[in-house]
Design an enzyme around this catalytic site. Structure first.
Site, PDB file in Angstrom:
ATOM      1  N   ASP A  88     -10.373  -9.551 -19.378  1.00 39.53           N
ATOM      2  CA  ASP A  88     -10.064  -8.144 -19.123  1.00 39.53           C
ATOM      3  C   ASP A  88     -11.079  -7.303 -19.864  1.00 39.53           C
ATOM      4  OD1 ASP A  88      -8.632  -5.523 -18.939  1.00 39.53           O
ATOM      5  OD2 ASP A  88      -7.010  -6.783 -18.202  1.00 39.53           O
ATOM      6  N   TYR A 130      -6.742   5.001  -2.517  1.00 43.73           N
ATOM      7  CA  TYR A 130      -6.375   3.632  -2.907  1.00 43.73           C
ATOM      8  C   TYR A 130      -6.184   2.774  -1.650  1.00 43.73           C
ATOM      9  CZ  TYR A 130      -3.266  -0.026  -4.889  1.00 43.73           C
ATOM     10  OH  TYR A 130      -2.683  -1.202  -5.268  1.00 43.73           O
ATOM     11  N   LYS A 187      -8.209  -0.519  -0.195  1.00 41.90           N
ATOM     12  CA  LYS A 187      -7.540  -1.788   0.107  1.00 41.90           C
ATOM     13  C   LYS A 187      -7.853  -2.237   1.545  1.00 41.90           C
ATOM     14  CE  LYS A 187      -5.547  -2.798  -3.823  1.00 41.90           C
ATOM     15  NZ  LYS A 187      -5.978  -3.976  -4.596  1.00 41.90           N
TER      16      LYS A 187
HETATM   17  C1  AKB Z   1       1.086   1.457  -6.446  1.00 41.41           C
HETATM   18  O1  AKB Z   1       2.173   2.044  -6.484  1.00 41.41           O
HETATM   19  O2  AKB Z   1      -0.003   2.033  -6.407  1.00 41.41           O
HETATM   20  C2  AKB Z   1       1.087  -0.056  -6.381  1.00 41.41           C
HETATM   21  C3  AKB Z   1       0.996  -0.567  -4.992  1.00 41.41           C
HETATM   22  C4  AKB Z   1       2.153  -0.450  -4.081  1.00 41.41           C
HETATM   23  O3  AKB Z   1      -0.022  -1.077  -4.607  1.00 41.41           O
HETATM   24  N1  AKB Z   1       2.250  -0.569  -7.034  1.00 41.41           N
END
Ligand code: AKB
Length: 314
Positions: free
Chosen positions: A33, A142, A146
């Site tokens: 880490d 995010y 992904k």
């Molecule tokens: C988040 O809340 O960002 C994470 C996810 C669902 O990927 N726990």
């Protein structure tokens, strides 16, 4: 036999995955880490290496010097924090993954396991019982990292034959290490606050329903996925879930054990992210292709969480 490197070992999942892997019959398990582990965690790790996954040379040397053949790449910025720092999220989530895939290609690693997320889904995706193969048009940065990450993993598999596997994780509920910067974090914080202060102010609306998974199931899934027979895998990326519930349902379940627990709702910007995600997930492909089965429902995970946290905190 395997020599396993865990990247992001001090995080919510890594801190429980490392001891679980250490207890099994592998050649070696290396925790790494960029954060220094707290003392209790360091004591649990058989070995620990400093690693910033964005530093390719450091990663390359670690893999080469220790004959690593399997990597769990868990270092990533979660949804709410990514929304605050979108450029940082893109850099860490994409370039970190690219470094891991590159090192995997260079040393012909046996396996790379990288968690994706329910954040790959967006407002145009079916909200209930969301299928594995469906519309992926997330609105959060995010989620965008992904989706791009999933495509990159599939590219390395198809182009270079690198055995990369992934699960789209829902919210993970756990008692050892707090998550940080996620939208589903409420479902962990609520337990700490219930035990320590008998009250919690929730940052999501009471009727927000999200898919969740208990950590013990999550660890089991990650290890099963790593061990799954490649011949049986028709897919690389799998939906995964345990149980879906609203904030209010979770609060009611906790109240059964802590009757004077009270909850208030003050939704903030994380509500927008939660509203863009599915309420429940169809993970039948994981069940068919590698025998995934969850064990903990809402009642069971609540009892176990309260027991574990009381032992740690009181
Ligand atoms: C988040 O809340 O960002 C994470 C996810 C669902 O990927 N726990």
């Amino acid at each position: 036999m395997k020599t396993i490197l865990i990247i992001g070992a001090c995080g919510q999942i890594g801190s429980e995955l490392v001891p679980a892997l250490q207890s099994l019959d592998f050649d070696a398990v290396y925790a790494s880490d960029k954060k220094k582990p707290p003392r209790e965690l360091l004591e649990k790790f058989h070995s620990f290496h400093y690693l910033d996954v964005l530093d390719y040379d450091l990663l390359d040397n670690l893999v080469k010097d220790n004959n690593i053949d399997t990597i769990f790449h868990l270092a990533s910025l979660l949804s709410a924090k990514s929304e605050k720092y979108p450029q940082m999220a893109w850099n860490l989530n994409m370039n970190g993954l690219l470094n891991v895939l590159e090192v995997g290609r260079k040393y012909n690693l046996k396996r790379i396991i990288w968690p994706s997320s329910i954040a790959v889904f967006g407002p145009t995706t079916p909200k209930r019982n969301t299928p594995n193969e469906t519309i992926l048009q997330p609105t959060s940065i995010y989620g965008i990292t992904k989706v791009a990450g999933e495509l990159l993993c599939k590219y390395y598999f198809n182009r270079y034959g690198l055995d990369v596997r992934s699960v789209r994780l829902p919210g993970i509920i756990s008692s050892e290490t707090l998550p940080g910067g996620g939208t589903t974090d409420y479902a962990v914080e609520i337990f700490y606050e219930a035990i320590q202060n008998n009250q919690y102010t929730c940052f999501l609306e009471k009727d927000t329903i999200l898919p969740m998974l208990y950590m013990k199931d999550c660890i089991k899934a990650l290890i099963h996925l790593m061990e799954a027979d490649s011949v049986k895998l028709k897919h690389r990326i799998f939906n995964l879930t345990g149980v879906s519930f609203s904030c209010e349902q979770l609060a009611d379940e906790i109240k059964k054990h802590i009757p004077n627990f009270s909850i208030k709702y003050q939704p903030d910007e994380r509500q927008l992210i939660a509203d863009s995600w599915p309420q429940s997930i169809d993970d039948s492909l994981a069940r068919i292709e590698w025998g995934w089965e969850h064990a903990y429902n809402l009642e069971e995970l609540t009892i176990d969480m309260l027991q574990c946290l009381r032992k740690r905190l009181l």
